[in-house]
Design a protein around this motif. Structure first.
Motif, mmCIF file in Angstrom:
data_model
loop_
_atom_site.group_PDB
_atom_site.id
_atom_site.type_symbol
_atom_site.label_atom_id
_atom_site.label_comp_id
_atom_site.label_asym_id
_atom_site.label_seq_id
_atom_site.Cartn_x
_atom_site.Cartn_y
_atom_site.Cartn_z
ATOM 1 N N UNK A 5 0.978 -1.172 -0.333
ATOM 2 C CA UNK A 5 -0.128 0.216 -0.063
ATOM 3 C C UNK A 5 1.079 1.359 0.114
ATOM 4 N N UNK A 6 0.499 2.165 -0.673
ATOM 5 C CA UNK A 6 0.782 3.598 -0.684
ATOM 6 C C UNK A 6 0.295 4.169 -0.560
ATOM 7 N N UNK A 7 1.234 5.600 0.861
ATOM 8 C CA UNK A 7 0.475 6.533 1.199
ATOM 9 C C UNK A 7 1.292 7.809 1.564
ATOM 10 N N UNK A 8 0.853 8.826 1.161
ATOM 11 C CA UNK A 8 2.019 9.666 1.129
ATOM 12 C C UNK A 8 2.186 9.795 2.781
ATOM 13 N N UNK A 9 2.286 11.127 3.220
ATOM 14 C CA UNK A 9 3.046 11.715 4.876
ATOM 15 C C UNK A 9 2.083 12.099 5.457
ATOM 16 N N UNK A 10 1.201 12.186 5.454
ATOM 17 C CA UNK A 10 0.003 12.851 6.104
ATOM 18 C C UNK A 10 -1.330 10.946 6.763
ATOM 19 N N UNK A 11 -1.398 10.501 5.684
ATOM 20 C CA UNK A 11 -2.443 9.568 6.226
ATOM 21 C C UNK A 11 -0.865 8.355 6.366
ATOM 22 N N UNK A 12 0.228 8.435 6.445
ATOM 23 C CA UNK A 12 1.273 7.599 7.424
ATOM 24 C C UNK A 12 0.967 7.916 8.791
ATOM 25 N N UNK A 31 -0.955 1.002 7.409
ATOM 26 C CA UNK A 31 -1.333 1.588 8.175
ATOM 27 C C UNK A 31 -1.776 2.854 7.770
ATOM 28 N N UNK A 32 -2.809 3.664 8.818
ATOM 29 C CA UNK A 32 -4.116 5.014 8.485
ATOM 30 C C UNK A 32 -5.004 4.240 7.804
ATOM 31 N N UNK A 33 -5.381 4.149 6.371
ATOM 32 C CA UNK A 33 -6.877 4.005 5.573
ATOM 33 C C UNK A 33 -6.393 1.972 4.647
ATOM 34 N N UNK A 34 -5.123 2.092 5.284
ATOM 35 C CA UNK A 34 -4.233 0.489 4.657
ATOM 36 C C UNK A 34 -5.426 -0.163 5.756
ATOM 37 N N UNK A 35 -5.504 -0.242 6.822
ATOM 38 C CA UNK A 35 -6.462 -0.808 8.298
ATOM 39 C C UNK A 35 -7.863 -1.064 7.712
ATOM 40 N N UNK A 36 -8.470 0.014 6.716
ATOM 41 C CA UNK A 36 -10.060 0.641 6.243
ATOM 42 C C UNK A 36 -10.116 -0.619 5.213
ATOM 43 N N UNK A 37 -8.781 -0.941 4.858
ATOM 44 C CA UNK A 37 -8.999 -2.127 3.257
ATOM 45 C C UNK A 37 -10.027 -3.345 3.343
ATOM 46 N N UNK A 38 -9.456 -3.967 4.782
ATOM 47 C CA UNK A 38 -10.126 -5.143 5.333
ATOM 48 C C UNK A 38 -9.134 -6.264 3.908
ATOM 49 N N UNK A 39 -7.527 -5.657 3.900
ATOM 50 C CA UNK A 39 -6.950 -7.295 3.583
ATOM 51 C C UNK A 39 -5.676 -6.904 3.936
ATOM 52 N N UNK A 40 -4.936 -7.811 3.687
ATOM 53 C CA UNK A 40 -4.171 -7.766 4.615
ATOM 54 C C UNK A 40 -2.929 -7.624 4.018
ATOM 55 N N UNK A 41 -2.434 -6.273 4.307
ATOM 56 C CA UNK A 41 -1.515 -5.620 3.933
ATOM 57 C C UNK A 41 -0.125 -5.869 4.325
ATOM 58 N N UNK A 135 -14.623 6.233 3.464
ATOM 59 C CA UNK A 135 -15.363 5.093 4.065
ATOM 60 C C UNK A 135 -16.160 4.378 2.596
ATOM 61 N N UNK A 136 -16.462 5.563 1.404
ATOM 62 C CA UNK A 136 -17.398 4.941 -0.284
ATOM 63 C C UNK A 136 -16.033 4.494 -0.860
ATOM 64 N N UNK A 137 -14.867 5.011 -1.137
ATOM 65 C CA UNK A 137 -13.902 4.432 -1.338
ATOM 66 C C UNK A 137 -13.621 3.185 -1.035
ATOM 67 N N UNK A 138 -12.386 2.756 0.338
ATOM 68 C CA UNK A 138 -11.582 1.632 0.410
ATOM 69 C C UNK A 138 -12.748 0.333 -0.448
ATOM 70 N N UNK A 139 -13.783 -0.428 0.256
ATOM 71 C CA UNK A 139 -14.600 -0.780 -0.102
ATOM 72 C C UNK A 139 -14.580 -1.779 -1.508
#
Lengths: 335, 420
Positions: A5-12, A31-41, A135-139
């Motif tokens: 998963x790639x995120x910027x400094x803010x979401x990390x 990290x961050x939104x990665x936890x909301x993906x429901x996938x094993x990152x 919330x709409x985007x992650x799933x």
């Protein structure tokens, strides 16, 4: 299924603008939104948005090295929503990962410059322009990731922006035979094309300015740079643009400016760089109050063998800065 | 009324060296030393090596300059490649013997010439005779006579390029001479559209853009440079009969070798459909890769006017190279559409898509993406010009752009792009 998963400094979680110059880091797990993906990152790649924008080659070099080592099934980037710098980093990384044979899922607003940067090499889930759409985007991004990792048809897993990705193949007939067939069909009223017709992206001109009160910026594709070319702007196939302070500069003297453009004979331009970028004339108009103010920065790149898509990207980024800085009008010189 | 062009085809099933030039039962024998002497005839060429290669040979040809089909005006040999070799007489009249299935491939390393530094950027031009990338070049399927030139040290690039062009044509003519007296396998008569064609049929013309940018980016019309050429009409038979000769040695996939003028699939297809599904109105040639806006607009307008003067309902714009030439193709399309001539364009693509586009260009044939990597292959042998560094410096990864004729924008190859 292996996902990075790639995120910027803010979401990390490293900080906001104050951490935007952070170079790439590799963080185990989600990290961050990665936890909301429901996938094993398996790992998160993070980079400051400013660092990516200002040191693109270095940032990409490090990020791609990690990707090449890990060889994930899918790289997930963002979502970046309407954030231009974040989206650009996501799109660019996804595009370069594609060259390594790694497929990417991004999330961003369809107007984000990252969509162009990805050059169709990523699956981009359209999102809202702001973070409220998380919330709409992650799933949706997760569903697409699962489908791609399983080698299933991604179009069944939810919406993504048109990719326009094509590859070479041999046709049954020659290009000549196909051209004759297509032309006869067009004359008969059935117009078709083997290349998708680009969106002209025509932008209506803005309202007429009160020039005497306006701030005017100089933008050029003539490859005009300070003598010595401090940022190594290439003579052709430029991948970037630069800006140079011209506050207090009355005229572009040949002692201090030059052109590195590789598409025309540079003799006359070297004698008087004002003929590439008319700063001398603009300063006279400013002094006589016929023009409000000359903007303090000269924006420059080399327009030589530059594809429309890349030029559009430069234009979007430059326009965004000029807007932020309150510039009213632009003199754009081409060669 | 002039005699129509008769193209007599002699199918070559094999080629080999022998004591004298001959053509029997499809076997072409070449007298190697005589061909070498013919080529060496003109300074600054100092030496010539001739090699024969066949489809399936495990070899890669490098530093390819041009590809020429062997032809001769059999009843009037001095009219072969008129203006370039012989008298400046109209091409496309009388009988031409051609050797089918055989190509002359010229190659050279311009390193020793005076302008060597100018040529650091001359891109790689290869043909694989077998292996996974062989299909990209149409001349992996022909038997080939490879002619490799060496030039005197210090020779000018202009002289080297010019003499290599002429020597290759002389060899092409000499080889075709062997068909004299033999029975052709096939014969085609082209009357340039003078045959009856109903006014109800759509009239179609070809707008053929030509390069004229200096010694290694040039095209010759009746042997003359075309720098000053304004768009003009040629009969299809002139193009098919040696009026146009290539001297452009840049991007291999998107240069137009002489062979694609001699065997233009576009012109032959339109000629074949004349009187049946369309009326073939003619060919408009003009230079492209123009640098000033004024020149670009003028040439586009004049090409459109020429197309309209032929009564064309439709035009197919064929081009070469990329960048400026694509901008010219787009402007020509716009001018044609404005003149009421419906237009199709043939272009190659890159990873970055089209370099230019106008709204009127709504009917585009894609002849492939030249940036796509070609499958890797290790040839058993390299056929290269003597002393060329190219053989040892070949990059391990080639793109389609390096394969001669792979994405030729005259429509002679079959590459295209499909959704991935």
């Amino acid at each position: 299924m292996k996902v990075l998963h790639y995120v910027n400094q803010f979401f990390a979680g490293m900080g906001g603008e104050d951490a935007a110059s952070t170079p790439p880091v590799l963080i185990p797990g989600a990290v961050g939104p990665g936890r909301g993906l429901g996938l094993e990152i398996s790992a998160t790649l993070a980079c400051g948005d400013d660092y990516f924008a200002e040191h693109e080659d270095d940032a990409l070099g490090q990020l791609l090295a990690w990707l090449d080592e890990a060889r994930p099934d899918v790289l997930v980037c963002g979502p970046a929503f309407g954030s231009g710098r974040y989206g650009y980093a996501c799109g660019t990384l996804a595009r370069e990962a594609f060259r390594l044979g790694i497929v990417s899922v991004c999330g961003m607003d369809p107007q984000n410059p990252g969509v162009l940067a990805a050059q169709g090499k990523a699956y981009i889930v359209p999102t809202s322009a702001n973070v409220a759409g998380m919330r709409d985007a992650l799933p949706k991004m997760a569903a697409l990731t699962v489908a791609l990792a399983a080698g299933e048809d991604p179009s069944a897993a939810g919406p993504f922006l048109p990719r326009h990705v094509r590859r070479n193949a041999f046709a049954a007939e020659t290009g000549a035979d196909r051209a004759v067939e297509l032309l006869l069909a067009k004359i008969a009223g059935d117009t078709r094309s083997e290349i998708p017709i680009p969106d002209p992206g025509r932008i209506p001109p803005g309202p007429v300015l009160d020039i005497a009160a306006a701030t005017i910026a100089l933008v050029t594709e003539s490859g005009c740079v300070p003598r010595g070319n401090p940022d190594q702007l290439p003579s052709r196939h430029a991948r970037s643009w630069h800006r140079y302070a011209i506050d207090g500069v009355a005229s572009l003297s040949p002692e201090h400016y030059e052109s590195v453009h590789g598409g025309f004979e540079l003799g006359a331009a070297s004698e008087d760089p004002n003929r590439l970028v008319p700063l001398d004339a603009l300063r006279q108009l400013e002094a006589s109050r016929r023009v409000g103010t000359v903007h303090g920065w000269l924006y420059t790149t080399t327009g030589n063998g530059t594809p429309v898509a890349a030029a559009a990207l430069f234009g979007q980024a430059i326009a965004a800065e000029l807007n932020e800085e309150g510039v009213d009008g632009v003199i754009l010189t081409g060669t | 009324m002039p005699a129509p062009l008769e193209i007599a085809s002699y199918h070559c099933v094999d080629v080999r060296f022998g004591p004298a030039g001959s053509f029997r039962n499809g076997i072409l024998e070449l007298e190697r030393e005589r061909l070498r002497e013919l080529a060496r005839d003109e300074p600054p060429i100092v030496d010539v090596e001739i090699t024969l290669v066949r489809p399936g040979d495990p070899v890669r040809l490098v530093n390819v300059l041009d590809v020429v089909e062997p032809t001769v005006k059999i009843d009037r040999p001095e009219a072969t490649f008129p203006g370039s070799l012989g008298f400046d007489t109209k091409a496309g009249v009388g009988r031409t013997n051609r050797v089918d299935g055989l190509a002359i491939i010229s190659m050279a390393d311009f390193g020793p010439t005076r302008n060597a530094t100018l040529l650091k950027d001359l891109p790689l031009a290869v043909i694989d005779m077998s292996g996974p990338a062989a299909p990209y070049s149409p001349w992996s399927k022909t038997r080939n006579v490879v002619v490799a030139y060496s030039f005197a040290a210090g020779a000018s690039l202009e002289a080297a390029a010019r003499t290599a062009r002429r020597a290759t044509l002389r060899i092409a003519q000499e080889i075709a001479e062997a068909t004299r007296g033999a029975m052709p396998d096939d014969s085609l008569v082209l009357d340039d559209g003078t045959a009856e064609a109903s006014d109800d049929l759509p009239a179609i013309c070809v707008v053929l853009q030509l390069g004229a940018e200096g010694a290694v980016y040039d095209t010759f019309l009746y042997g003359q440079p075309i720098n000053e050429l304004e768009p003009r009409v040629l009969a299809p038979s002139e193009v098919l009969d040696g009026a146009l000769v290539n001297q452009a040695f840049n991007w291999a996939a998107v240069r137009n070798p002489t062979y694609v003028y001699q065997r233009s699939r576009l012109l032959l297809a339109l000629s074949g459909m004349h009187g049946k599904t369309l009326r073939f109105a003619g060919v408009v040639v003009g230079i492209s890769y123009l640098e000033s806006a004024l020149d670009k607009e003028r040439v586009a307008r004049l090409a459109a006017e020429a197309a309209a003067s032929l009564g064309a309902d439709g035009a197919i714009v064929a081009t070469f190279s990329s960048g400026y030439s694509h901008a010219d193709a787009m402007l020509t399309c716009r001018a044609c559409e404005a003149a009421g001539v419906r237009t199709a364009i043939i272009v190659a693509e890159t990873d970055s898509g089209l370099f230019d586009h106008v709204e009127e260009a709504d009917c585009i044939v894609s002849v492939g993406n030249i940036d796509e990597p070609a499958p890797q292959w290790q040839p058993e042998a390299i056929v290269a010009p003597p002393g060329s560094a190219a053989a040892s410096e070949l990059p391990s990864r080639l793109s389609i752009a390096s394969y001669v004729g792979a994405a030729v924008q005259t429509g002679d190859a079959q590459l295209t792009m499909v959704p991935a």
